[in-house]
Design a protein around this motif. Structure first.
Motif, short mmCIF file in Angstrom:
data_model
loop_
_atom_site.label_atom_id
_atom_site.label_comp_id
_atom_site.label_asym_id
_atom_site.label_seq_id
_atom_site.Cartn_x
_atom_site.Cartn_y
_atom_site.Cartn_z
N SER A 82 -42.21 11.11 -25.85
CA SER A 82 -43.18 11.82 -25.03
C SER A 82 -42.50 12.43 -23.80
O SER A 82 -42.74 13.59 -23.43
N LEU A 83 -41.62 11.65 -23.17
CA LEU A 83 -40.90 12.13 -21.99
C LEU A 83 -39.97 13.28 -22.33
O LEU A 83 -39.83 14.24 -21.56
N LYS A 84 -39.33 13.20 -23.49
CA LYS A 84 -38.43 14.29 -23.91
C LYS A 84 -39.20 15.60 -24.11
O LYS A 84 -38.71 16.68 -23.76
N LEU A 85 -40.40 15.49 -24.65
CA LEU A 85 -41.22 16.69 -24.82
C LEU A 85 -41.58 17.30 -23.47
O LEU A 85 -41.56 18.53 -23.29
N LYS A 86 -41.88 16.42 -22.51
CA LYS A 86 -42.22 16.91 -21.17
C LYS A 86 -40.99 17.52 -20.49
O LYS A 86 -41.08 18.54 -19.80
N LEU A 87 -39.83 16.89 -20.69
CA LEU A 87 -38.60 17.45 -20.15
C LEU A 87 -38.31 18.81 -20.75
O LEU A 87 -37.90 19.75 -20.06
N ALA A 88 -38.52 18.91 -22.06
CA ALA A 88 -38.29 20.19 -22.75
C ALA A 88 -39.18 21.28 -22.17
O ALA A 88 -38.73 22.42 -21.96
N GLU A 89 -40.43 20.94 -21.88
CA GLU A 89 -41.34 21.93 -21.29
C GLU A 89 -40.87 22.33 -19.90
O GLU A 89 -40.90 23.51 -19.53
N CYS A 90 -40.42 21.33 -19.11
CA CYS A 90 -39.92 21.63 -17.77
C CYS A 90 -38.71 22.57 -17.84
O CYS A 90 -38.63 23.56 -17.09
N TYR A 91 -37.77 22.27 -18.73
CA TYR A 91 -36.58 23.12 -18.88
C TYR A 91 -36.99 24.55 -19.25
O TYR A 91 -36.43 25.52 -18.73
N TRP A 92 -37.94 24.65 -20.17
CA TRP A 92 -38.36 25.98 -20.61
C TRP A 92 -38.98 26.77 -19.46
O TRP A 92 -38.67 27.94 -19.25
N ARG A 93 -39.83 26.10 -18.66
CA ARG A 93 -40.48 26.77 -17.54
C ARG A 93 -39.49 27.13 -16.44
O ARG A 93 -39.74 28.05 -15.66
N LEU A 94 -38.38 26.39 -16.38
CA LEU A 94 -37.34 26.68 -15.38
C LEU A 94 -36.29 27.65 -15.93
O LEU A 94 -35.24 27.83 -15.33
N ASP A 95 -36.61 28.22 -17.09
CA ASP A 95 -35.74 29.21 -17.74
C ASP A 95 -34.40 28.63 -18.19
O ASP A 95 -33.39 29.34 -18.26
N LYS A 96 -34.42 27.33 -18.50
CA LYS A 96 -33.23 26.69 -19.09
C LYS A 96 -33.50 26.52 -20.58
O LYS A 96 -33.73 25.42 -21.08
#
Length: 244
Positions: free
Chosen positions: A188-202
């Motif tokens: 679950s945390l990895k999915l949230k991290l993935a979303e954060c990275y995407w929103r930060l253009d990473k």
């Protein structure tokens, strides 16, 4: 009632809660509303809430608040009422209710819970600035509340993610995942991290995490990650079509 009440309180004192509730409920039937003590009203109300009998639970809390406004149980009664309103997506009413609960002197750890719930309700009414004020107070006092029955940091990360502060959310999730042992929580945390990275253009970091979860072949988490990837691809294709 004169016999049931002291016995019920004795059961509560020695943590025989089921027996205490049984006697409180018998007393609740026998006494008129204006004679019901605060501990009876709160105990029966909380029991009914936990059983899903929301209407009757709220009736007990209403009587408690009206007849015993200075009771030690009133703040928690407001908190439960606020939680119900939050689940019902009545966000402004929930904010008002949590504010009432916070006016009472409560231990720091209970205050943390109230502030987090209030921040969620404020997020629901798009009051980002006030939600951040509540979360700043949580940050100041949560260090004194290590032994809580939920993960404060993860709740904070979720709130920052909802508010669009992806950098703070990313930092919190990155710390939480280091100490998380449960596999489901890690996914679950990895999915949230993935979303954060995407929103930060990473984008590369984001896609790497999604692919990690997909490669697990887990019936739930892998499918969820694949859905996220498909959603990203769908949005990219739509943007391309619009540009062309």
């Amino acid at each position: 009632p004169e016999l049931f009440l002291p016995v019920a309180r004795s059961f509560l004192y020695i943590s025989l809660n089921d027996k205490a509730i049984e006697l409180f409920q018998k007393t609740d039937i026998l006494l008129p509303d204006n004679e019901k003590p605060d501990d009876l009203l709160f105990s029966v109300g909380k029991y009914l809430f936990e059983k899903g009998d929301i209407g009757d639970a709220l009736k007990r809390f209403d009587i408690l608040i009206a007849n015993h406004p200075y009771s030690e149980y009133v703040s928690e009664a407001f908190q439960i009422r606020g939680s119900i309103l939050l689940k019902q997506k009545q966000y402004q009413l929930a904010v008002d209710t949590f504010d009432k609960a916070l006016k009472y002197p409560v231990p720091k750890c209970k205050r943390v819970r109230l502030l987090i719930e209030k921040a969620k309700a404020l997020t629901g009414v798009n009051s980002k600035e006030n939600a951040l004020i509540a979360m700043n107070e949580v940050n100041e006092i949560k260090k004194d509340c290590d032994a809580m029955d939920y993960n404060v940091d993860q709740e904070m990360g979720d709130l920052y993610l909802s508010l669009g502060d992806f950098r703070k959310a990313l930092n919190i999730f990155s710390q939480v995942i280091k100490t998380t042992k449960d596999n489901s929580s890690k996914h679950s945390l990895k999915l949230k991290l993935a979303e954060c990275y995407w929103r930060l253009d990473k984008k590369e970091d984001s896609l790497e995490l999604y692919n990690q979860i997909i490669s697990l072949n887990d019936p739930f988490w892998s499918n969820l990650a694949k859905e996220k990837m498909d959603e990203i691809q769908f949005k990219k294709e739509n943007i391309s079509e619009m540009l062309n």
